[in-house]
Design a protein around this motif. Sequence first.
Motif, PDB file in Angstrom:
ATOM      1  N   SER A  29      -6.565  -2.102  -6.192  1.00  0.00           N
ATOM      2  CA  SER A  29      -7.405  -1.478  -4.901  1.00  0.00           C
ATOM      3  C   SER A  29      -6.709  -1.921  -3.822  1.00  0.00           C
ATOM      4  N   GLN A  75      -8.783   2.226  -6.217  1.00  0.00           N
ATOM      5  CA  GLN A  75      -8.497   3.481  -5.734  1.00  0.00           C
ATOM      6  C   GLN A  75      -7.229   4.104  -6.427  1.00  0.00           C
ATOM      7  N   MET A  76      -6.499   3.523  -7.083  1.00  0.00           N
ATOM      8  CA  MET A  76      -5.202   4.051  -7.892  1.00  0.00           C
ATOM      9  C   MET A  76      -5.503   3.827  -9.495  1.00  0.00           C
ATOM     10  N   HIS A 104       3.270   6.774  -7.030  1.00  0.00           N
ATOM     11  CA  HIS A 104       2.491   7.462  -7.844  1.00  0.00           C
ATOM     12  C   HIS A 104       3.147   9.076  -7.554  1.00  0.00           C
ATOM     13  N   THR A 105       3.793   9.241  -6.372  1.00  0.00           N
ATOM     14  CA  THR A 105       4.239  10.581  -5.961  1.00  0.00           C
ATOM     15  C   THR A 105       5.348  10.815  -7.077  1.00  0.00           C
ATOM     16  N   SER A 159      -5.758  -1.019   0.839  1.00  0.00           N
ATOM     17  CA  SER A 159      -5.824  -0.076   1.775  1.00  0.00           C
ATOM     18  C   SER A 159      -4.890  -0.543   2.963  1.00  0.00           C
ATOM     19  N   PHE A 161       0.934  -1.426   0.093  1.00  0.00           N
ATOM     20  CA  PHE A 161       0.001  -0.081  -0.019  1.00  0.00           C
ATOM     21  C   PHE A 161       0.921   1.278  -0.080  1.00  0.00           C
ATOM     22  N   GLN A 162       1.853   1.298   0.834  1.00  0.00           N
ATOM     23  CA  GLN A 162       2.740   2.620   0.660  1.00  0.00           C
ATOM     24  C   GLN A 162       3.632   2.603  -0.335  1.00  0.00           C
ATOM     25  N   TYR A 163       3.982   1.549  -0.894  1.00  0.00           N
ATOM     26  CA  TYR A 163       4.696   1.548  -2.351  1.00  0.00           C
ATOM     27  C   TYR A 163       3.915   2.261  -3.369  1.00  0.00           C
ATOM     28  N   GLN A 164       2.611   1.745  -3.373  1.00  0.00           N
ATOM     29  CA  GLN A 164       1.558   2.148  -4.535  1.00  0.00           C
ATOM     30  C   GLN A 164       1.579   3.817  -4.349  1.00  0.00           C
ATOM     31  N   GLN A 165       1.434   4.225  -3.112  1.00  0.00           N
ATOM     32  CA  GLN A 165       1.219   5.714  -2.865  1.00  0.00           C
ATOM     33  C   GLN A 165       2.687   6.335  -3.207  1.00  0.00           C
ATOM     34  N   ASP A 166       3.864   5.825  -2.955  1.00  0.00           N
ATOM     35  CA  ASP A 166       5.059   6.409  -3.246  1.00  0.00           C
ATOM     36  C   ASP A 166       5.684   6.463  -4.560  1.00  0.00           C
TER      37      ASP A 166
END
Length: 310
Positions: free
Chosen positions: A117, A185-186, A86-87, A119, A79-84
């Motif tokens: 998707s 979500q992504m 996209h940043t 969380s 989950f953290q990887y997916q956020q990072d």
Amino acid sequence: MQNQKMITILGPTASGKTSVAAALALRTGGEIISADSRQVYRRMDIGTGKDLADYTIGDVHIPYHLIDIADPGTKYNLFQYQQDFHTAYNDIRSRGKLPILCGGTGLYIEAVLGGYSLSPVPQNQKLRESLEGKSLDQLTQMLVHLKQKNGSKMHNRTDVDTAQRAIRAIEIETYNLEHPTPERQMPPVDSLVIGINIDRELRREKITRRLKARLEEGMCDEIRSLIDGGVNPDDLIYYGLEYKFVTEYVVGKTSYEEMFRQLEIAIHQFAKRQMTWFRGMERRGYTIHWIDAAQSMDEKVESIMSLMNE
């Protein structure tokens, strides 16, 4: 080439994918986003195979992202990887550069390309206690059953190679079963996917040679310094094969010879599982353009450039 949103370069361990990604980045002015679940950790350089020298070609430093972003002892997750990701991806694209995703963690790559998707999943202490003492085989069977219930493609054997990782995977699947996530979500990311195909015997030779080199470079001392710095030896096992087997040697559970023998076998098995994942991606609809690892670097880069210009 200007229309390319991203290039993905994947392959099993020891296939040389990082040096290919760096050579391509040099040619295109691109920037590399790591897709490796362990290279996110600081001070864990040799055991995770960062090979940071690969990012310097001549006097040019190739920019890279998502390496050295988490503290050892912490549990970085998908989950953290997916956020990072996209940043980093949005930052690179906003500057008009080409993002080049490179790594061997199939789950991370597929989560990004497919827009899984996800969380954040909290720890479930009661569940963990109930799973304590079960073997990896028993945990794997439980995980298979949960995945069938969830219709999940996550947590294939490549990424669940210790009991600790299997317990975490069961925790995530259990949470997702009880708390269904919203759809997508992504966004999925459009990418040209390149696979580095290395002959099995050559791969075996390179794995053995690289393991010897990393031990000579000080992998045991790296692990001793992590333990001296306060990381629990039991926690180090979570960080993959090298940390599992070398930690057992460092704390006196095995001899050097036994550690080397077991670790060498385990890495060969891991590379096979990586290839199984990538073949599975093809069955799930991803087109992977395979190029021969034995080609010269110029030939490999030219092959990729031709595909980019099609």
